[in-house]
Design a protein around this motif. Structure first.
Motif, mmCIF file in Angstrom:
data_model
loop_
_atom_site.group_PDB
_atom_site.id
_atom_site.type_symbol
_atom_site.label_atom_id
_atom_site.label_comp_id
_atom_site.label_asym_id
_atom_site.label_seq_id
_atom_site.Cartn_x
_atom_site.Cartn_y
_atom_site.Cartn_z
ATOM 1 N N HIS A 281 27.984 -11.173 -26.304
ATOM 2 C CA HIS A 281 28.992 -10.368 -26.626
ATOM 3 C C HIS A 281 29.409 -9.588 -25.874
ATOM 4 O O HIS A 281 30.799 -9.515 -25.656
ATOM 5 N N VAL A 282 28.356 -8.712 -25.180
ATOM 6 C CA VAL A 282 28.827 -8.025 -24.349
ATOM 7 C C VAL A 282 29.021 -8.260 -23.592
ATOM 8 O O VAL A 282 30.948 -7.323 -22.113
ATOM 9 N N ARG A 283 29.650 -9.527 -23.065
ATOM 10 C CA ARG A 283 30.927 -9.529 -21.539
ATOM 11 C C ARG A 283 32.146 -10.393 -22.198
ATOM 12 O O ARG A 283 32.753 -10.642 -20.986
ATOM 13 N N ARG A 284 31.872 -10.415 -23.109
ATOM 14 C CA ARG A 284 33.730 -10.733 -23.209
ATOM 15 C C ARG A 284 34.335 -9.489 -23.470
ATOM 16 O O ARG A 284 34.486 -8.990 -24.618
ATOM 17 N N PRO A 285 34.877 -9.767 -22.824
ATOM 18 C CA PRO A 285 36.564 -9.023 -23.202
ATOM 19 C C PRO A 285 37.040 -8.103 -23.647
ATOM 20 O O PRO A 285 37.275 -7.347 -24.127
ATOM 21 N N ALA A 286 37.409 -8.862 -24.983
ATOM 22 C CA ALA A 286 38.729 -9.114 -26.082
ATOM 23 C C ALA A 286 37.460 -8.504 -27.121
ATOM 24 O O ALA A 286 37.427 -7.551 -27.860
ATOM 25 N N ARG A 287 35.943 -8.779 -27.305
ATOM 26 C CA ARG A 287 35.080 -8.505 -28.520
ATOM 27 C C ARG A 287 33.793 -7.405 -27.794
ATOM 28 O O ARG A 287 32.978 -6.374 -28.229
ATOM 29 N N VAL A 288 34.180 -7.347 -26.389
ATOM 30 C CA VAL A 288 33.671 -5.871 -25.970
ATOM 31 C C VAL A 288 32.316 -5.078 -26.318
ATOM 32 O O VAL A 288 33.953 -3.996 -27.324
ATOM 33 N N VAL A 289 31.273 -4.540 -27.069
ATOM 34 C CA VAL A 289 31.389 -3.010 -27.542
ATOM 35 C C VAL A 289 30.639 -2.622 -26.209
ATOM 36 O O VAL A 289 29.968 -2.567 -25.757
ATOM 37 N N ALA A 290 31.908 -1.566 -25.815
ATOM 38 C CA ALA A 290 30.600 -0.995 -23.932
ATOM 39 C C ALA A 290 29.653 -0.728 -23.899
ATOM 40 O O ALA A 290 29.260 0.073 -25.231
ATOM 41 N N MET A 291 29.291 -0.449 -23.284
ATOM 42 C CA MET A 291 28.359 0.423 -23.269
ATOM 43 C C MET A 291 27.744 1.590 -23.027
ATOM 44 O O MET A 291 26.368 2.312 -23.495
#
Lengths: 490, 199
Positions: free
Chosen positions: B102-112
């Motif tokens: 999830h976090v590696r998908r740019p379009a749906r990422v929630v920034a760390m």
């Protein structure tokens, strides 16, 4: 003041004491509802069965071959021994023998075994294939499906390949049963870069997607935004036609919106109409027309407020709705570095469209801005909703900002399906005014989203609505301008 | 070759089997087509999975979505579960991978670095202590997420996923001493990261 560096025990204590809230009450129901009606498992029993059949087939075929061979040898032996009586016998044997028994003598046994295999394979396949498809479809279409799950089922090969090339774990491999409990771990990056949480940090990813627009990278499949090719084509087409296109929530559930709009559209439109001329469409900004009016949204001193409301759209199909977001800042020190975005629930929202903001592509929306005191903003979205239970969340609006004490704050507000007005007439005057203003601007602009909308209908609705804004000269002006629009356009 | 199990299986619907309680028994029952066992398996595991995902992502709504995604993947992959590790270990690994995906998908990422501190439009300002606790917790999450992969997996699996050292060792194909060594290394890095964050 500096605090002493934490030791090992303190770090361990912090890790152990990290708390998490209880899961939301509906989650368990969602998870249970997700248990597939049919599951596909690799079954050793089934794997053995075809092998046994295979072996049996070979045994039967070998027996038949041996029998036929023996018969042939016997006949040839009798012939070579000059037993003339054997000819009728041979002829009779050939004539009386059932064809399938005779055939193997001339044909190799393989075809017969192939038939057996094919029968088994066909039986298994006929059972498996539809189920596999229905399982994928069920995952994709099930109410409550997360966007990732819905997209995974329709993910094109290209996007999977793109992920593989980047060394990222491909979720489809898990869905395909490739994740073994003792298998090698999926490829993962060495570390995830963590950037500072300083107020000046770049906006979070939702900001990377201009509202109502399509990212070129996404359309080209350069990163994992699983979409069918047809959907990509539609989005590229939508992009080329300008901003404000409907975006499928499953493909892109987040949308940022600009927090500052200009204000010169209204004056230009008004001046043109008062001269009995239709304004130049290119100069009309829907968001500016919408925000010409005072919707009465207020925020307390020093605070920022976000509210959202929805209703069936006055124009468009039965499943089309409008959602108004109201952002307001109170008096006092302004909020800096503000960023607004919406996260739609793809289980409920099929697609959404931000009304206006075309000029701001890549600029205003997504960029953090400082909110001045007493700032008011109305943002309008058009939504196409799926049939869904009344209580389901439609969207969450987020507004991030840094407050006067330099703390990073996020104000969020949820809008659920039950929070929508049941009819257009039951919607708040503010929502009705905003959506009429937006549609009127689109009509004047010649927008495809106002196709089929009659100027007379807008005028009638604005006239009707003006009663709720008694004494508001701007709304009264709006009535006059819609009447002028009728004269000029009909 | 794939078998297809439709719930409930004939044997289960005839009530021929006692409802299993143990995790591995439940898995076996699910493999036989016992839907009740599948539900029971969810009931006894989802709290831990949700909590570990919440600690990883810091967002309740997202943790719910990722939990849902985790179980969907688990049902789809259950045929590949050989029982050589505990089901909860296997499930945690799926949850962890789901989070990383999830976090590696740019379009749906929630920034760390996304702030998870939330207020509501009508609330008064949160108490200072509450804010401080939230900041600390968020700083810890960021520091953990910033660890190198093998250390991050080990720390989150042990402290947030509830896996013991032996389970992690089995999962990672290393020794228990190797797991403890990773943990100590992670503690040292976390101390430095938190020192920078909180001072």
């Amino acid at each position: 003041m500096t605090r002493p560096k934490l030791n090992e025990q303190e770090i361990e204590r912090k890790l152990r004491s990290a708390s998490a809230p209880h899961p939301p009450s509906h989650l368990l129901d969602r998870l249970k509802a997700d248990i597939p009606e049919r599951m596909m498992f690799s079954s050793p029993a089934l794997e053995r069965r075809p092998q046994r059949l295979w072996r049996n087939s070979w045994a039967v075929a070998a027996s038949v071959l041996a029998l036929a061979g023996m018969s042939y040898v016997v006949v040839r032996t009798m012939e070579s021994a000059g037993v003339t009586e054997s000819a009728p016998f041979a002829a009779r044997t050939a004539a009386e023998a059932p064809a399938p028994d005779a055939a193997p003598a001339a044909a190799p046994p393989a075809p017969m075994m192939d038939r057996s295999e094919r029968a088994v394979d066909a039986a298994v396949e006929s059972q498996r294939a539809p189920q596999a498809k229905s399982f994928d479809r069920a995952r994709a279409e099930r109410p409550g499906a997360t966007p990732a799950a819905a997209k995974q089922a329709s993910r094109p090969v290209q996007s999977l390949a793109a992920e593989s090339l980047r060394g990222e774990p491909v979720a489809g491999a898990v869905a395909g049963g490739a994740l073994a409990d003792t298998g090698p771990p999926p490829p993962v990056a060495e570390a995830i870069t963590v950037t500072s949480a300083a107020p000046a940090a770049p906006p979070p990813p939702p900001a990377a997607t201009p509202p109502g627009r399509v990212q070129t990278a996404e359309a080209s499949g350069a990163y994992a935004a699983p979409q069918s090719q047809a959907r990509i084509a539609r989005k590229v087409e939508a992009k080329s036609g300008g901003g404000g296109a409907f975006v499928e929530a499953a493909a892109d559930p987040s949308s940022t919106f600009g927090l500052r709009v200009g204000g010169d559209s209204w004056a230009a439109v008004r001046a043109a109409l008062l001269r009995d001329r239709l304004p130049e469409g290119g100069g009309i900004r829907e968001e500016e027309i919408i925000n010409h009016f005072d919707y009465g949204d207020e925020a307390d001193r020093g605070r920022v407020s976000v509210a959202a409301e929805g209703a069936p759209a006055p124009f468009g199909g039965a499943r089309q709705y409008v959602m108004r977001i109201a952002v307001s800042s109170g008096a006092g020190r302004p909020a800096s570095g503000a960023l607004g975005y919406v996260r739609f629930n793809p289980d409920v929202v099929e697609s959404y469209r931000l009304v206006g903001y075309e000029r701001a592509a890549g600029a205003a929306e997504g960029a953090r801005v400082d909110l001045p005191p007493n700032h008011r903003l109305t943002v309008l979205y058009e939504l196409r909703l799926a049939a869904s239970p009344a209580g389901q969340k439609v969207a969450t609006v987020h507004l991030e900002y840094t407050d006067a004490a330099k703390r990073n704050m996020v104000v969020t507000t949820d809008l659920s399906r039950s929070g929508f007005a049941s009819t257009w007439a039951a919607a708040s005057p503010s929502l009705r005014l905003a959506s009429l203003a937006g549609k009127w601007a689109e009509l004047l602009k010649g927008s495809p989203f106002a196709r089929g909308v009659q100027p007379r209908e807008i005028m009638a609705r604005v006239q009707q609505l003006s009663g709720d804004f008694a004494g508001d000269t701007e709304v009264a002006d709006f009535v006059a301008l819609t009447a002028a629009t009728v004269r000029l356009m009909e | 070759v794939t078998s297809i199990v439709r719930f409930p299986s004939a044997a289960v619907s005839r009530g021929q089997e006692d409802p299993p309680q143990d995790e591995s028994d439940l898995v076996q029952a699910v493999l036989r087509g016992d839907r009740d066992a599948a539900e029971r398996l969810v009931e006894i595991t989802y709290g831990t999975i949700y909590a570990s995902l919440y600690k990883l992502c810091g967002d309740g709504d997202l943790a719910s979505d990722l939990t849902q995604e985790t179980y969907r993947r688990a049902w789809a992959a259950l045929g590949g579960f050989g029982g050589r590790s505990k089901f909860s270990t296997w499930l945690y690994r799926i949850a962890y991978t789901t989070f990383l995906n999830h976090v590696r998908r740019p379009a749906r990422v929630v920034a760390m670095d996304e702030k998870t501190e939330k207020t509501t439009a009508d609330d008064s300002a949160p108490a200072d202590e509450l804010l401080e606790a939230r900041e600390e917790s968020e700083a810890l999450r960021r520091a953990v997420i910033g660890l190198p992969e093998e250390l991050r997996l080990t720390v989150t699996a042990h402290f947030w996923g509830g896996l013991d050292v032996a389970e992690i060792a089995r999962m990672e194909s290393i020794t228990g001493a190797g797991v403890r060594k990773r943990l100590r290394k992670a503690f040292a890095l976390l101390a430095v990261a938190l020192d920078e964050e909180l001072t």
